[in-house]
Design a protein around this motif. Structure first.
Motif, mmCIF file in Angstrom:
data_model
loop_
_atom_site.group_PDB
_atom_site.id
_atom_site.type_symbol
_atom_site.label_atom_id
_atom_site.label_comp_id
_atom_site.label_asym_id
_atom_site.label_seq_id
_atom_site.Cartn_x
_atom_site.Cartn_y
_atom_site.Cartn_z
ATOM 1 N N ILE A 13 0.866 -1.178 0.000
ATOM 2 C CA ILE A 13 0.000 0.000 0.000
ATOM 3 C C ILE A 13 0.903 1.228 0.000
ATOM 4 O O ILE A 13 1.781 1.353 0.861
ATOM 5 N N SER A 14 0.704 2.133 -0.945
ATOM 6 C CA SER A 14 1.626 3.261 -1.103
ATOM 7 C C SER A 14 0.891 4.589 -1.189
ATOM 8 O O SER A 14 -0.223 4.670 -1.720
ATOM 9 N N VAL A 15 1.543 5.614 -0.642
ATOM 10 C CA VAL A 15 1.064 6.994 -0.753
ATOM 11 C C VAL A 15 2.062 7.756 -1.615
ATOM 12 O O VAL A 15 3.255 7.834 -1.283
ATOM 13 N N TYR A 16 1.577 8.280 -2.727
ATOM 14 C CA TYR A 16 2.424 9.042 -3.650
ATOM 15 C C TYR A 16 2.112 10.522 -3.478
ATOM 16 O O TYR A 16 0.934 10.914 -3.448
ATOM 17 N N ILE A 17 3.155 11.360 -3.350
ATOM 18 C CA ILE A 17 2.931 12.801 -3.221
ATOM 19 C C ILE A 17 3.793 13.554 -4.223
ATOM 20 O O ILE A 17 4.897 13.129 -4.591
ATOM 21 N N THR A 18 3.263 14.669 -4.686
ATOM 22 C CA THR A 18 4.011 15.613 -5.529
ATOM 23 C C THR A 18 3.683 17.005 -5.031
ATOM 24 O O THR A 18 2.679 17.219 -4.327
ATOM 25 N N ALA A 19 4.518 17.955 -5.389
ATOM 26 C CA ALA A 19 4.206 19.346 -5.086
ATOM 27 C C ALA A 19 2.886 19.712 -5.768
ATOM 28 O O ALA A 19 2.581 19.228 -6.862
ATOM 29 N N HIS A 20 2.115 20.546 -5.123
ATOM 30 C CA HIS A 20 0.772 20.873 -5.620
ATOM 31 C C HIS A 20 0.816 21.527 -7.005
ATOM 32 O O HIS A 20 1.622 22.415 -7.266
ATOM 33 N N PHE A 21 -0.035 21.032 -7.879
ATOM 34 C CA PHE A 21 -0.269 21.685 -9.170
ATOM 35 C C PHE A 21 -1.706 21.409 -9.565
ATOM 36 O O PHE A 21 -2.304 20.422 -9.154
ATOM 37 N N GLU A 40 9.942 12.570 8.416
ATOM 38 C CA GLU A 40 9.504 13.108 9.701
ATOM 39 C C GLU A 40 7.982 13.073 9.813
ATOM 40 O O GLU A 40 7.433 12.749 10.862
ATOM 41 N N ALA A 41 7.304 13.391 8.705
ATOM 42 C CA ALA A 41 5.844 13.360 8.698
ATOM 43 C C ALA A 41 5.324 11.944 8.916
ATOM 44 O O ALA A 41 4.341 11.735 9.642
ATOM 45 N N ILE A 42 5.986 10.973 8.298
ATOM 46 C CA ILE A 42 5.566 9.571 8.469
ATOM 47 C C ILE A 42 5.751 9.135 9.912
ATOM 48 O O ILE A 42 4.853 8.536 10.525
ATOM 49 N N ARG A 43 6.904 9.448 10.495
ATOM 50 C CA ARG A 43 7.149 9.049 11.878
ATOM 51 C C ARG A 43 6.157 9.713 12.823
ATOM 52 O O ARG A 43 5.703 9.115 13.805
ATOM 53 N N ALA A 44 5.798 10.947 12.532
ATOM 54 C CA ALA A 44 4.842 11.663 13.378
ATOM 55 C C ALA A 44 3.449 11.043 13.307
ATOM 56 O O ALA A 44 2.652 11.182 14.244
ATOM 57 N N SER A 45 3.144 10.358 12.200
ATOM 58 C CA SER A 45 1.836 9.697 12.080
ATOM 59 C C SER A 45 1.791 8.362 12.814
ATOM 60 O O SER A 45 0.767 7.679 12.814
ATOM 61 N N CYS A 46 2.944 7.958 13.421
ATOM 62 C CA CYS A 46 3.048 6.756 14.266
ATOM 63 C C CYS A 46 2.614 5.476 13.545
ATOM 64 O O CYS A 46 1.659 4.804 13.976
ATOM 65 N N PRO A 47 3.268 5.116 12.460
ATOM 66 C CA PRO A 47 2.891 3.873 11.755
ATOM 67 C C PRO A 47 3.158 2.644 12.620
ATOM 68 O O PRO A 47 4.135 2.599 13.368
ATOM 69 N N SER A 48 2.285 1.644 12.507
ATOM 70 C CA SER A 48 2.407 0.421 13.296
ATOM 71 C C SER A 48 3.264 -0.632 12.619
ATOM 72 O O SER A 48 3.792 -1.522 13.282
ATOM 73 N N GLY A 49 3.381 -0.574 11.296
ATOM 74 C CA GLY A 49 4.129 -1.577 10.552
ATOM 75 C C GLY A 49 5.293 -0.975 9.792
ATOM 76 O O GLY A 49 5.523 0.243 9.813
ATOM 77 N N ASP A 69 -1.858 2.609 8.284
ATOM 78 C CA ASP A 69 -0.708 3.519 8.326
ATOM 79 C C ASP A 69 -0.739 4.493 7.153
ATOM 80 O O ASP A 69 -0.443 5.685 7.309
ATOM 81 N N ALA A 70 -1.096 3.992 5.971
ATOM 82 C CA ALA A 70 -1.182 4.858 4.791
ATOM 83 C C ALA A 70 -2.291 5.890 4.962
ATOM 84 O O ALA A 70 -2.108 7.072 4.634
ATOM 85 N N ILE A 71 -3.436 5.465 5.484
ATOM 86 C CA ILE A 71 -4.554 6.387 5.694
ATOM 87 C C ILE A 71 -4.186 7.447 6.724
ATOM 88 O O ILE A 71 -4.515 8.629 6.567
ATOM 89 N N ALA A 72 -3.489 7.034 7.791
ATOM 90 C CA ALA A 72 -3.090 7.983 8.831
ATOM 91 C C ALA A 72 -2.162 9.053 8.257
ATOM 92 O O ALA A 72 -2.251 10.236 8.622
ATOM 93 N N LEU A 73 -1.269 8.652 7.345
ATOM 94 C CA LEU A 73 -0.368 9.632 6.729
ATOM 95 C C LEU A 73 -1.143 10.629 5.880
ATOM 96 O O LEU A 73 -0.884 11.834 5.938
ATOM 97 N N ILE A 74 -2.098 10.139 5.108
ATOM 98 C CA ILE A 74 -2.896 11.027 4.257
ATOM 99 C C ILE A 74 -3.668 12.037 5.102
ATOM 100 O O ILE A 74 -3.812 13.209 4.734
#
Length: 273
Positions: A13-21, A40-49, A69-74
């Protein structure tokens, strides 16, 4: 960089990000995202896996083993860490994205759901869910190979028989629990002669029962006020055909014809003073 343990774990399961356009202009390659800030953002979202970050040509890809974990990051405030607005997308690997609903038709009521699950397990099938709708069993699978096996060979019921499996293309079973309950209530066949279930008046040989009070007369001859009914099934303050009647809900999955017993000492209606 990987987070957590298990570098060989399937990160599907993956979260892809790009600068806003906004999609109306060409993407600016200069809008490079900070990978360390993303970590840092991922660690702050406290992933379990376990998780891993991959840089693409124009963005960053965070891969996880757990969907939560992916949903928490989003849902986290990525802009706060990255210092810029971002676009994001959620992707699943091919196998985890696959989900198919199959139907076992005409399964006897004597066969419990748990026994179907046991039979599937013996066949090496690990379904996402197994549910019943009267004589039909609905199976959800997310493995293409297991789906093909079920469609080709059916469900081997301990060597006694094989239940035929078909694709669920002909009716919307179990879309949500409340919808299922509504389907059950609306599908209950009720006799308007005796007020019993799973048969019709044309085939009924029971005595006439009033839908309003349960007496041995038609509703046209009933002396009980229309605004003061009493159910002959549960004695509740509603008529016998009320869709939310507890007895009606209870028999929604019953395969048996149910009739209402005769009241031995029937008395005329009298309102309490």
């Amino acid at each position: 960089m990987d987070g957590g343990d298990g570098a060989d774990t399937d990160l599907n399961i993956s979260v892809y990000i790009t600068a806003h356009f906004d999609g109306t202009t060409e993407y600016d390659v200069k809008d490079d995202l900070n990978k360390l800030a993303f970590e840092e953002a991922i660690r702050a979202s406290c992933p379990s896996g376990p998780w891993r970050i991959t840089r693409t040509n124009l963005g960053l890809l965070a891969s996880f083993t757990l969907e939560a974990d992916a949903i928490a990051l989003i849902k986290s405030n990525l802009e706060q860490y990255l210092g810029t607005k971002v676009n994001h997308a959620l992707f699943y690997s091919k196998d985890s994205r696959f989900k198919q609903t199959l139907i076992l038709r005409d399964v006897p009521f004597a066969v419990p759901i748990e026994e179907i699950k046991n039979a599937l397990e013996r066949q090496g099938i690990t379904p996402l869910s197994v549910d019943r709708f009267r004589q039909h069993i609905r199976i959800e699978v997310n493995d293409p190979g297991q789906c093909e096996t079920l469609l080709r060979y059916g469900v081997d019921f301990f060597g006694a028989t094989r239940f035929h499996v078909v694709m669920d293309r002909w009716r919307p079973f179990f879309s949500r629990l409340n919808n299922v309950e509504t389907q059950h209530q609306e599908s209950v066949l009720q006799c308007y002669r005796c007020q019993g279930f799973w048969h019709i008046a044309a085939n009924c040989q029971q005595m006439t029962r009033c839908v309003r009070c349960g007496g041995s007369h038609t509703v046209e001859a009933c002396t009980r006020p229309r605004n003061d009914p009493i159910c002959c099934h549960c004695s509740g303050p509603h008529h016998a055909a009320y869709k939310q009647c507890p007895v009606r809900l209870h028999v929604a999955n019953s395969p048996f014809a149910i009739t209402v017993p005769r009241i031995q000492n029937e008395r005329p209606y009298m309102r309490d003073s």
